[in-house]
Design a protein around this motif. Sequence first.
Motif, PDB file in Angstrom:
ATOM      1  N   GLY A 170       0.672  -1.093  -0.033  1.00  0.00           N
ATOM      2  CA  GLY A 170       0.084  -0.403   0.246  1.00  0.00           C
ATOM      3  C   GLY A 170       0.733   1.228  -0.123  1.00  0.00           C
ATOM      4  O   GLY A 170       1.921   1.856   0.806  1.00  0.00           O
TER       5      GLY A 170
ATOM      6  N   ALA B 109      -4.238   6.742   1.177  1.00  0.00           N
ATOM      7  CA  ALA B 109      -4.051   5.947   0.527  1.00  0.00           C
ATOM      8  C   ALA B 109      -4.283   6.470  -0.917  1.00  0.00           C
ATOM      9  O   ALA B 109      -4.807   7.436  -1.157  1.00  0.00           O
TER      10      ALA B 109
ATOM     11  N   PHE C 155      -0.892   1.160  -5.136  1.00  0.00           N
ATOM     12  CA  PHE C 155      -0.728   0.397  -4.744  1.00  0.00           C
ATOM     13  C   PHE C 155       1.152   0.070  -5.991  1.00  0.00           C
ATOM     14  O   PHE C 155       0.560   0.387  -7.213  1.00  0.00           O
TER      15      PHE C 155
END
Length: 87
Positions: free
Chosen positions: A9, A16, A19
């Motif tokens: 992550g 966030a 990825f």
Amino acid sequence: VEPTWTPWGLYVGETAVGFAMEGLDPPTGQRWIIRFMIGAEHQGKGYGRAALAALVASMVERHACREIFLSYVPGNAAAERLYAQAG
């Protein structure tokens, strides 16, 4: 499911922003980055460059990588530029 692959992550603080997935291709013994994605709303802020540098540094440290392989969608000029600048 795939013990040779590690998901990452990508965060800025607690947010966030993307990825990545890296790991070993057992048949070839090659280390690969098979996913590297920064959310559209977070692109152009330097997060991709910083995250890629951190990911590569981690792979080198943890696995003593001398070579790291990756692929990207042909025509994705931003990805091509980022990876070329990273070496």
